[in-house]
Design a protein around this motif. Structure first.
Motif, PDB file in Angstrom:
ATOM      1  N   SER A 138      35.240  56.188  37.247  1.00 55.00           N
ATOM      2  CA  SER A 138      36.601  56.228  36.723  1.00 55.00           C
ATOM      3  C   SER A 138      36.650  57.159  35.517  1.00 55.00           C
ATOM      4  O   SER A 138      35.824  57.047  34.609  1.00 55.00           O
ATOM      5  CB  SER A 138      37.047  54.814  36.333  1.00 55.00           C
ATOM      6  OG  SER A 138      38.339  54.828  35.773  1.00 55.00           O
ATOM      7  N   TRP A 139      37.615  58.067  35.514  1.00 54.55           N
ATOM      8  CA  TRP A 139      37.806  58.990  34.395  1.00 54.55           C
ATOM      9  C   TRP A 139      39.243  59.492  34.437  1.00 54.55           C
ATOM     10  O   TRP A 139      39.905  59.438  35.476  1.00 54.55           O
ATOM     11  CB  TRP A 139      36.807  60.143  34.443  1.00 54.55           C
ATOM     12  CG  TRP A 139      36.954  61.096  35.595  1.00 54.55           C
ATOM     13  CD1 TRP A 139      37.514  62.343  35.582  1.00 54.55           C
ATOM     14  CD2 TRP A 139      36.519  60.898  36.949  1.00 54.55           C
ATOM     15  NE1 TRP A 139      37.467  62.928  36.818  1.00 54.55           N
ATOM     16  CE2 TRP A 139      36.857  62.060  37.683  1.00 54.55           C
ATOM     17  CE3 TRP A 139      35.885  59.846  37.626  1.00 54.55           C
ATOM     18  CZ2 TRP A 139      36.586  62.195  39.045  1.00 54.55           C
ATOM     19  CZ3 TRP A 139      35.615  59.986  38.981  1.00 54.55           C
ATOM     20  CH2 TRP A 139      35.957  61.146  39.674  1.00 54.55           C
ATOM     21  N   VAL A 140      39.752  59.991  33.316  1.00 58.40           N
ATOM     22  CA  VAL A 140      41.156  60.400  33.261  1.00 58.40           C
ATOM     23  C   VAL A 140      41.335  61.857  32.854  1.00 58.40           C
ATOM     24  O   VAL A 140      42.409  62.429  33.033  1.00 58.40           O
ATOM     25  CB  VAL A 140      41.965  59.498  32.308  1.00 58.40           C
ATOM     26  CG1 VAL A 140      41.918  58.044  32.760  1.00 58.40           C
ATOM     27  CG2 VAL A 140      41.488  59.629  30.871  1.00 58.40           C
ATOM     28  N   MET A 141      40.299  62.452  32.274  1.00 58.58           N
ATOM     29  CA  MET A 141      40.354  63.852  31.857  1.00 58.58           C
ATOM     30  C   MET A 141      39.030  64.518  32.207  1.00 58.58           C
ATOM     31  O   MET A 141      38.015  63.848  32.395  1.00 58.58           O
ATOM     32  CB  MET A 141      40.600  63.969  30.346  1.00 58.58           C
ATOM     33  CG  MET A 141      41.899  63.355  29.857  1.00 58.58           C
ATOM     34  SD  MET A 141      42.117  63.481  28.052  1.00 58.58           S
ATOM     35  CE  MET A 141      40.884  62.312  27.449  1.00 58.58           C
ATOM     36  N   VAL A 142      39.065  65.851  32.266  1.00 53.55           N
ATOM     37  CA  VAL A 142      37.850  66.630  32.502  1.00 53.55           C
ATOM     38  C   VAL A 142      37.831  67.797  31.521  1.00 53.55           C
ATOM     39  O   VAL A 142      38.832  68.505  31.368  1.00 53.55           O
ATOM     40  CB  VAL A 142      37.790  67.160  33.949  1.00 53.55           C
ATOM     41  CG1 VAL A 142      36.717  68.237  34.088  1.00 53.55           C
ATOM     42  CG2 VAL A 142      37.512  66.026  34.928  1.00 53.55           C
TER      43      VAL A 142
END
Length: 545
Positions: free
Chosen positions: A83-87
């Motif tokens: 799970s992640w929201v930015m790169v």
């Protein structure tokens, strides 16, 4: 108080041979991802130097694409995070929004929904034709506002990307119909058009898009609903420098370009660039499609390039990047129109324009690899440059040297004759100012495993704002542009060629004659001439000492 002191009720802008063009990202250009070689129709074993088709995209692994996942608080996550929201793009430094819930159902209550599309709209543009088409929570301005109002990622500076920013995400090794992007980091990307922030110059009712079916850059009507992805990070002016020898350096990305151009088919274009000797440089190559995007400016039209620095030439310009097709037919390569900056796929047997490029560090197994300074970086004279490199497990010692003349043979000066090959050396920057710096790290007794990194910039003489946000500025103009009322601008001793324009109603203090550490100052600064016209003062050729 320093020896040289001016109180200015006006503005300061220094023009010192540096051209500031349209907005661009100031960072190295990422690799395209292409690792296979092709002739005019099919995949082939990659040629060696001197053979036909040598010099194409796959031969030069420069700035490989690399990403880091981030959580909602901006913390780095492991690649395996579920799970992640930015790169974060580790090459450009830009941070990208991640899309979710790709299920063919739009949900405008969630700005990150992968299925949402928007019309293009910017209410700050007074002309309705330029402003685009507003929606009710369904236009690009609404989308960006929703992210910033919600402090997505604890940040409020999200925006639409530039053309040359969005195209850096494209992976040109992936065949159409895509999506041509690394889905391990951008999993819910649509194989379709995504809006950029740029209006098409000649038809302002249109905006530029990148099509992730293939990586194509083109424009479409602002009334059409397209996909969107937000980005954050600084957009800075292109920094062109005419080297006066038939070459132009773009200091913002660390590339040197051939000023003129010629023409031919794709095969001959590859050979012409590999064989080119210009101003003593022999390491020219045909640029990748992403490098061409960094040169051409989608906000310009006829030509889509800065004519103050490059000769105008009609037609499209070849890239070294073959168009990847799911059909397995590789008879076309990417090119960019010099007329309007639109990309297209062209038969390799046809003719297009050719402009060579040089710069960047080619990664090769068994050789050293410099990780700092990076290509396109800026360093202040008198500051500390952390020189770091991958030791390749070689042990022993290395020699470190620098060229301020683009890496031309015979122009390297020694920084340290011998230091342990431990990957770290801190250098107090002592070289003269240059936009064409190249660093070399060479194992003792094994020159074949040496590496060079460039181009990057050393700023000397430099300026700074006392207690300001940046370590230094390239010109008095840049320091002034960042200054607020009653700021103190300090300039190192040196010659600032060009004109200094004063035309803002603020008070700044300009102090000159400093050494590289800004610890002492001397008297004797001068100005060649002062012109006052229409309430504006123009100072010509300032010598600060």
């Amino acid at each position: 108080m320093p020896g040289q002191f001016l109180r200015l009720m006006v503005s300061a802008v220094l023009l010192a041979g540096l051209g500031l063009g349209g907005e661009s990202f100031a960072a190295p250009v990422p690799d395209t991802g292409q690792t296979k070689c092709y002739d005019d129709t099919t995949e082939i074993t990659c040629p060696v130097p001197g053979e036909d088709y040598y010099g194409q995209d796959a031969h030069y692994l420069i700035n490989p694409m690399a990403y880091t996942k981030m959580d909602a608080d901006g913390n780095d996550l492991p690649d395996a995070a579920a799970s992640w929201v930015m790169v974060r793009d580790n090459v450009t430094g830009l941070i990208w929004e991640i899309k979710t819930n790709k299920n063919n159902v739009k949900d405008y209550t969630d700005p990150h929904d992968a299925d949402n599309t928007c019309t293009w709209y910017d209410s700050s543009l007074a002309d309705p034709l330029y402003a685009g088409v507003p929606g009710d929570g369904t236009d690009t301005e609404d989308f960006i506002k929703a992210l910033n109002d919600a402090l997505f990622g604890n940040l409020s500076d999200w925006r639409l990307p530039l053309v040359e920013e969005l195209v850096t995400l494209a992976d040109f090794s992936i065949p159409s119909w895509g999506p041509t992007i690394n889905r391990d980091f951008f999993p819910a990307t649509q194989g379709s058009w995504y809006y950029t922030s740029i209006t098409q110059k000649n038809w302002p009712g249109n905006a530029w898009t990148i099509n992730f079916l293939s990586g194509l850059a083109e424009w479409g009507t602002k009334a059409s609903a397209q996909f969107i992805r937000a980005v954050r990070g600084a957009s800075l002016p292109r920094r062109f420098v005419d080297n006066g020898d038939g070459t132009v350096t773009d200091a913002s990305v660390g590339l040197m370009w051939q000023q003129g151009s010629n023409s031919g088919n794709w095969k001959s274009a590859l050979k012409a660039c590999e064989d080119l000797t210009l101003n003593g440089f022999t390491d020219w190559r045909l640029p990748t499609i992403k490098e061409l995007h960094s040169l051409f400016d989608a906000s310009r039209f006829n030509p889509a390039i800065d004519e103050d620095y490059f000769f105008k030439q009609d037609g499209s310009f070849w890239s070294s990047t073959t168009v990847s097709k799911s059909s397995g037919d590789y008879d076309t390569a990417w090119a960019i129109s010099g007329y309007n900056a639109k990309t297209g796929s062209y038969l390799k047997t046809g003719d297009n324009s050719v402009r060579a490029v040089r710069g960047g560090q080619k990664k090769a197994a068994g050789k050293l690899f410099i990780t700092s300074p990076s290509q396109g970086s800026f360093w202040c004279g008198g500051g500390i440059m952390p020189i770091t490199w991958d030791t390749a497990g070689l042990g022993g010692n290395v020699k470190i040297s620098i060229s301020t003349q683009g890496g031309k043979a015979g122009t390297f000066s020694t920084i340290v004759e011998s230091t342990p090959n431990d990957g770290v050396y801190d250098w107090p920057v002592a070289a003269s100012g240059s936009y064409n710096c190249v660093l070399r790290v060479e194992p003792s007794g094994d020159a074949a495993k040496a590496t060079e990194q460039g181009l990057f910039t050393i700023i000397f003489p430099a300026t700074r704002i006392l207690n300001g946000p940046a370590e230094c500025y390239m010109t008095i103009q840049e320091a002034y542009d960042a200054a607020i009322n009653n700021d103190v601008i300090q300039a190192q001793a040196g010659f600032f060629a060009g004109n200094l324009f004063f035309d803002r109603n603020i008070t700044v203090y300009l102090e000159g004659g400093y050494d590289t550490g800004y610890s002492s100052s001397t008297m004797g600064s001068g100005v060649q001439a002062v012109t006052i016209s229409n309430g504006k003062a123009i100072f010509k050729n300032i010598y600060v000492k």
